[in-house]
Design a protein around this motif. Structure first.
Motif, PDB file in Angstrom:
ATOM      1  N   ARG A   1       0.835  -1.205   0.000  1.00 42.34           N
ATOM      2  CA  ARG A   1       0.000   0.000   0.000  1.00 42.34           C
ATOM      3  C   ARG A   1       0.872   1.259   0.000  1.00 42.34           C
ATOM      4  N   ALA A   2       1.964   1.226   0.746  1.00 36.15           N
ATOM      5  CA  ALA A   2       2.857   2.385   0.780  1.00 36.15           C
ATOM      6  C   ALA A   2       3.510   2.621  -0.578  1.00 36.15           C
TER       7      ALA A   2
ATOM      8  N   TRP B   1      16.975  12.746  -9.405  1.00 34.28           N
ATOM      9  CA  TRP B   1      16.933  13.019  -7.964  1.00 34.28           C
ATOM     10  C   TRP B   1      15.626  13.704  -7.577  1.00 34.28           C
ATOM     11  N   ILE B   2      15.125  14.568  -8.452  1.00 34.02           N
ATOM     12  CA  ILE B   2      13.867  15.254  -8.141  1.00 34.02           C
ATOM     13  C   ILE B   2      12.721  14.252  -8.072  1.00 34.02           C
ATOM     14  N   ASP B   3      12.565  13.451  -9.136  1.00 31.09           N
ATOM     15  CA  ASP B   3      11.512  12.437  -9.125  1.00 31.09           C
ATOM     16  C   ASP B   3      11.732  11.432  -8.004  1.00 31.09           C
ATOM     17  N   GLY B   4      12.995  11.079  -7.784  1.00 30.59           N
ATOM     18  CA  GLY B   4      13.307  10.123  -6.727  1.00 30.59           C
ATOM     19  C   GLY B   4      12.967  10.655  -5.352  1.00 30.59           C
ATOM     20  N   GLY B   5      13.209  11.955  -5.118  1.00 29.46           N
ATOM     21  CA  GLY B   5      12.858  12.550  -3.831  1.00 29.46           C
ATOM     22  C   GLY B   5      11.359  12.577  -3.598  1.00 29.46           C
ATOM     23  N   LEU B   6      10.596  12.915  -4.659  1.00 29.16           N
ATOM     24  CA  LEU B   6       9.139  12.909  -4.541  1.00 29.16           C
ATOM     25  C   LEU B   6       8.630  11.505  -4.230  1.00 29.16           C
ATOM     26  N   PHE B   7       9.172  10.513  -4.938  1.00 27.00           N
ATOM     27  CA  PHE B   7       8.770   9.120  -4.720  1.00 27.00           C
ATOM     28  C   PHE B   7       9.133   8.674  -3.302  1.00 27.00           C
ATOM     29  N   ALA B   8      10.347   9.016  -2.868  1.00 27.34           N
ATOM     30  CA  ALA B   8      10.817   8.575  -1.553  1.00 27.34           C
ATOM     31  C   ALA B   8       9.979   9.169  -0.431  1.00 27.34           C
ATOM     32  N   MET B   9       9.666  10.475  -0.516  1.00 26.93           N
ATOM     33  CA  MET B   9       8.874  11.094   0.544  1.00 26.93           C
ATOM     34  C   MET B   9       7.467  10.538   0.555  1.00 26.93           C
ATOM     35  N   SER B  10       6.920  10.275  -0.622  1.00 27.38           N
ATOM     36  CA  SER B  10       5.576   9.681  -0.678  1.00 27.38           C
ATOM     37  C   SER B  10       5.578   8.277  -0.090  1.00 27.38           C
TER      38      SER B  10
ATOM     39  N   CYS C   1       7.634   7.242   2.227  1.00 22.90           N
ATOM     40  CA  CYS C   1       7.784   7.446   3.666  1.00 22.90           C
ATOM     41  C   CYS C   1       6.439   7.793   4.310  1.00 22.90           C
ATOM     42  N   HIS C   2       5.695   8.706   3.690  1.00 22.21           N
ATOM     43  CA  HIS C   2       4.374   9.044   4.214  1.00 22.21           C
ATOM     44  C   HIS C   2       3.426   7.861   4.135  1.00 22.21           C
ATOM     45  N   GLY C   3       3.556   7.057   3.080  1.00 21.00           N
ATOM     46  CA  GLY C   3       2.713   5.873   2.967  1.00 21.00           C
ATOM     47  C   GLY C   3       2.968   4.886   4.092  1.00 21.00           C
TER      48      GLY C   3
ATOM     49  N   GLU D   1       0.549   3.733   7.389  1.00 20.69           N
ATOM     50  CA  GLU D   1       0.284   2.340   7.776  1.00 20.69           C
ATOM     51  C   GLU D   1       0.671   2.069   9.226  1.00 20.69           C
ATOM     52  N   GLY D   2       1.111   3.102   9.950  1.00 20.56           N
ATOM     53  CA  GLY D   2       1.471   2.943  11.359  1.00 20.56           C
ATOM     54  C   GLY D   2       2.879   2.453  11.597  1.00 20.56           C
ATOM     55  N   LEU D   3       3.729   2.521  10.578  1.00 20.95           N
ATOM     56  CA  LEU D   3       5.106   2.043  10.706  1.00 20.95           C
ATOM     57  C   LEU D   3       6.041   3.203  11.012  1.00 20.95           C
ATOM     58  N   GLY D   4       7.132   2.908  11.687  1.00 21.86           N
ATOM     59  CA  GLY D   4       8.170   3.894  11.922  1.00 21.86           C
ATOM     60  C   GLY D   4       9.132   3.931  10.756  1.00 21.86           C
TER      61      GLY D   4
END
Length: 330
Positions: free
Chosen positions: A179-180, A247-256, A258-260, A264-267
């Motif tokens: 899901r993330a 790096w720009i697309d990768g940063g957007l993907f990575a932060m999304s 992380c938020h995902g 889900e309640g994960l650290g």
């Protein structure tokens, strides 16, 4: 196995004298070595002159399909928009067939574009491409958006995410990871090329092999329930103006992502990947990454304990990050 190296930027500046001079010379040399390493790899894999690999062709089909969607979604959309892009997309579909997810998206978009231009004379190569099979059922072209988003206090959600370095034991549910990643796939991507991949390990032995290449987790990495290496495929990029886009697309993907995981309640805890070419090569060799895969960042995650101490990390005032309607020069 490569030894863990000190995190980039963590050492104090060198002092004076010959020792300090030598340290500055080495730092300067390391900078240019890293810049050249990145530039050479981008030039080697990007499709600057032609799409020279199946991956580059797939990226070009997605980019051309997105250009056609853009034209149809304008407030004053006009028939005849994007004839050259449509012709190139049709050529790629004919040459490469209509197999694969990118081709299916391209073909579905081309069908919608041809219907939008049903009263316009189309280039001769379009009809043979439209006769190909594939892409049925894909909602491509133009969709409708609007109305209020789902009720969420995103500010509170974003501020509740902290970098966690204490994790509870136990396996991370695979469904939560999936899901993330689906949430990360919803992040903006240049021309909808979707170049990013999350390479994820949840097996303890494999996590430890991957994390040994990143020095910043040495005090808590043994508690991680999973680790992700986030990459962007350099074969999906085209020209010199896109040299930083991975790096720009990768940063957007990575932060999304992380938020995902947070949703889900994960650290989670980002693991910095500002490293030397040697360290980058060692990680890519360890996990079997092709040279075309640019490592953006690592992300550790795991089950949240009932209570965990985290860094307060106070943020600067809003004014430090916002310039609202600043005056323009001239």
């Amino acid at each position: 196995m490569a030894e863990a190296r000190p995190e980039a930027g963590r050492r104090l500046a060198a002092g004076g004298g010959l020792s300090g001079l030598w340290s500055r010379v080495r730092a300067e040399a390391a900078f240019w070595q890293g810049a050249l390493y990145d530039a050479v790899r981008f030039r080697r894999h990007a499709w600057l002159h032609r799409a020279h690999s199946p991956e580059s062709r797939a990226a070009r089909m997605l980019a051309d399909a997105h250009f056609l969607e853009y034209g149809m979604a304008l407030r004053e959309a006009r028939p005849g928009f994007g004839l050259a892009r449509a012709a190139r997309l049709a050529g790629d579909l004919r040459d490469g067939g209509s197999g694969g997810p990118a081709a299916h998206i391209g073909l579905a978009t081309l069908r919608g574009w041809a219907d939008f231009n049903r009263d316009t004379a189309l280039p001769p190569g379009i009809a043979p491409a439209l006769a190909l099979t594939g892409g049925e059922g894909i909602a491509a072209g133009v969709a409708q958006a609007g109305g209020a988003p789902p009720a969420t206090d995103f500010l509170a959600f974003a501020q509740s995410r902290r970098s966690v370095r204490h994790f509870a034991p136990g396996p991370v549910p695979e469904a939560a990871i999936r899901r993330a990643v689906a949430a990360a796939q919803a992040a903006p991507s240049s021309c909808n090329r979707q170049t990013c991949t999350a390479h994820v390990w949840t097996d303890r032995a494999l996590i430890d092999r991957v994390r040994r290449h990143q020095a910043g987790n040495r005090t808590f990495g043994h508690e991680l329930g999973g680790i992700a290496v986030i990459t962007s495929d350099l074969r999906h990029w085209e020209h010199a103006g896109e040299r930083y886009q991975p790096w720009i697309d990768g940063g957007l993907f990575a932060m999304s992502l992380c938020h995902g995981l947070h949703a889900e309640g994960l650290g989670t805890c980002f693991l910095n990947w500002s490293v030397t070419p040697a360290t980058d090569r060692a990680l890519r060799a360890e996990i079997g990454l092709d040279d075309s895969q640019l490592v953006i960042v690592l992300l550790g995650f795991g089950l949240m304990p009932d209570s965990a101490s985290v860094c307060a990390s106070p943020r600067l005032p809003e004014g430090a990050a916002l310039r609202l309607n600043p005056p323009l020069a001239g």
